[in-house]
Design a protein around this motif. Structure first.
Motif, PDB file in Angstrom:
ATOM      1  N   GLY A  22       0.790  -1.227   0.000  1.00  0.00           N
ATOM      2  CA  GLY A  22       0.000   0.000   0.000  1.00  0.00           C
ATOM      3  C   GLY A  22       0.822   1.277   0.000  1.00  0.00           C
ATOM      4  O   GLY A  22       0.268   2.362   0.116  1.00  0.00           O
ATOM      5  N   LYS A  23       2.136   1.170  -0.118  1.00  0.00           N
ATOM      6  CA  LYS A  23       2.970   2.371  -0.194  1.00  0.00           C
ATOM      7  C   LYS A  23       2.704   3.123  -1.495  1.00  0.00           C
ATOM      8  O   LYS A  23       2.852   4.336  -1.547  1.00  0.00           O
ATOM      9  N   LEU A  24       2.335   2.382  -2.533  1.00  0.00           N
ATOM     10  CA  LEU A  24       1.905   2.989  -3.800  1.00  0.00           C
ATOM     11  C   LEU A  24       0.411   2.738  -3.932  1.00  0.00           C
ATOM     12  O   LEU A  24      -0.025   1.591  -3.996  1.00  0.00           O
ATOM     13  N   CYS A  25      -0.360   3.799  -3.937  1.00  0.00           N
ATOM     14  CA  CYS A  25      -1.812   3.669  -4.043  1.00  0.00           C
ATOM     15  C   CYS A  25      -2.228   3.477  -5.494  1.00  0.00           C
ATOM     16  O   CYS A  25      -1.526   3.885  -6.423  1.00  0.00           O
ATOM     17  N   GLU A  26      -3.386   2.882  -5.672  1.00  0.00           N
ATOM     18  CA  GLU A  26      -3.922   2.689  -7.018  1.00  0.00           C
ATOM     19  C   GLU A  26      -4.056   4.035  -7.706  1.00  0.00           C
ATOM     20  O   GLU A  26      -4.503   5.011  -7.105  1.00  0.00           O
ATOM     21  N   GLY A  27      -3.632   4.086  -8.948  1.00  0.00           N
ATOM     22  CA  GLY A  27      -3.710   5.313  -9.725  1.00  0.00           C
ATOM     23  C   GLY A  27      -2.461   6.178  -9.628  1.00  0.00           C
ATOM     24  O   GLY A  27      -2.348   7.170 -10.339  1.00  0.00           O
ATOM     25  N   THR A  28      -1.520   5.820  -8.761  1.00  0.00           N
ATOM     26  CA  THR A  28      -0.278   6.569  -8.633  1.00  0.00           C
ATOM     27  C   THR A  28       0.572   6.341  -9.878  1.00  0.00           C
ATOM     28  O   THR A  28       0.722   5.211 -10.327  1.00  0.00           O
ATOM     29  N   ARG A  29       1.092   7.424 -10.418  1.00  0.00           N
ATOM     30  CA  ARG A  29       1.935   7.294 -11.611  1.00  0.00           C
ATOM     31  C   ARG A  29       3.327   6.834 -11.203  1.00  0.00           C
ATOM     32  O   ARG A  29       3.946   7.400 -10.305  1.00  0.00           O
ATOM     33  N   LEU A  30       3.818   5.819 -11.872  1.00  0.00           N
ATOM     34  CA  LEU A  30       5.148   5.278 -11.601  1.00  0.00           C
ATOM     35  C   LEU A  30       6.199   6.073 -12.378  1.00  0.00           C
ATOM     36  O   LEU A  30       5.874   6.755 -13.344  1.00  0.00           O
ATOM     37  N   PRO A  31       7.465   5.947 -11.978  1.00  0.00           N
ATOM     38  CA  PRO A  31       8.527   6.617 -12.738  1.00  0.00           C
ATOM     39  C   PRO A  31       8.560   6.128 -14.185  1.00  0.00           C
ATOM     40  O   PRO A  31       8.188   4.989 -14.475  1.00  0.00           O
ATOM     41  N   THR A  32       9.033   6.983 -15.063  1.00  0.00           N
ATOM     42  CA  THR A  32       9.168   6.615 -16.473  1.00  0.00           C
ATOM     43  C   THR A  32      10.348   5.667 -16.639  1.00  0.00           C
ATOM     44  O   THR A  32      11.162   5.511 -15.730  1.00  0.00           O
ATOM     45  N   GLU A  33      10.436   5.069 -17.817  1.00  0.00           N
ATOM     46  CA  GLU A  33      11.593   4.203 -18.110  1.00  0.00           C
ATOM     47  C   GLU A  33      12.892   4.981 -17.925  1.00  0.00           C
ATOM     48  O   GLU A  33      13.850   4.463 -17.351  1.00  0.00           O
ATOM     49  N   SER A  34      12.924   6.223 -18.386  1.00  0.00           N
ATOM     50  CA  SER A  34      14.130   7.054 -18.254  1.00  0.00           C
ATOM     51  C   SER A  34      14.472   7.294 -16.790  1.00  0.00           C
ATOM     52  O   SER A  34      15.640   7.241 -16.398  1.00  0.00           O
ATOM     53  N   GLN A  35      13.462   7.561 -15.983  1.00  0.00           N
ATOM     54  CA  GLN A  35      13.697   7.782 -14.556  1.00  0.00           C
ATOM     55  C   GLN A  35      14.197   6.509 -13.878  1.00  0.00           C
ATOM     56  O   GLN A  35      15.085   6.565 -13.026  1.00  0.00           O
ATOM     57  N   LEU A  36      13.642   5.366 -14.266  1.00  0.00           N
ATOM     58  CA  LEU A  36      14.105   4.091 -13.701  1.00  0.00           C
ATOM     59  C   LEU A  36      15.545   3.810 -14.123  1.00  0.00           C
ATOM     60  O   LEU A  36      16.340   3.297 -13.330  1.00  0.00           O
ATOM     61  N   MET A  37      15.874   4.147 -15.368  1.00  0.00           N
ATOM     62  CA  MET A  37      17.242   3.957 -15.854  1.00  0.00           C
ATOM     63  C   MET A  37      18.222   4.711 -14.963  1.00  0.00           C
ATOM     64  O   MET A  37      19.259   4.181 -14.575  1.00  0.00           O
ATOM     65  N   GLU A  38      17.871   5.945 -14.634  1.00  0.00           N
ATOM     66  CA  GLU A  38      18.748   6.774 -13.810  1.00  0.00           C
ATOM     67  C   GLU A  38      18.769   6.278 -12.354  1.00  0.00           C
ATOM     68  O   GLU A  38      19.833   6.148 -11.751  1.00  0.00           O
ATOM     69  N   GLN A  39      17.603   5.991 -11.810  1.00  0.00           N
ATOM     70  CA  GLN A  39      17.489   5.583 -10.406  1.00  0.00           C
ATOM     71  C   GLN A  39      18.218   4.270 -10.120  1.00  0.00           C
ATOM     72  O   GLN A  39      18.867   4.124  -9.088  1.00  0.00           O
ATOM     73  N   TYR A  40      18.086   3.303 -11.039  1.00  0.00           N
ATOM     74  CA  TYR A  40      18.668   1.981 -10.817  1.00  0.00           C
ATOM     75  C   TYR A  40      19.963   1.740 -11.606  1.00  0.00           C
ATOM     76  O   TYR A  40      20.534   0.668 -11.520  1.00  0.00           O
TER      77      TYR A  40
END
Length: 69
Positions: A22-40
């Motif tokens: 439940g840390k991410l609620c339904e309808g919450t926008r996830l990071p983009t592919e580009s953001q995930l690339m940078e984050q991980y």
């Protein structure tokens, strides 16, 4: 010997846990592919595969041009 997961599985499990707990609620926008690339520090293919697997397993919805929710 420890079980080692792939990078896309690590991203998958991180987001799956956030969704299930439940840390991410339904309808919450996830990071983009580009953001995930940078984050991980992963390639676009790895980021895309993690999001694809989350979608295939019913945890998220993806809308082209809009994002992942």
């Amino acid at each position: 010997m420890a079980c080692q997961s792939t990078l896309y599985q690590q991203i998958y499990h991180d987001f799956k846990e956030q969704i299930v707990t439940g840390k991410l609620c339904e309808g919450t926008r996830l990071p983009t592919e580009s953001q995930l690339m940078e984050q991980y520090s992963v390639s676009r293919i790895t980021a895309k595969r993690a999001l694809d697997e989350l979608e295939n397993d019913g945890y998220i919805r993806r809308r082209r041009g809009s994002g992942s929710y």
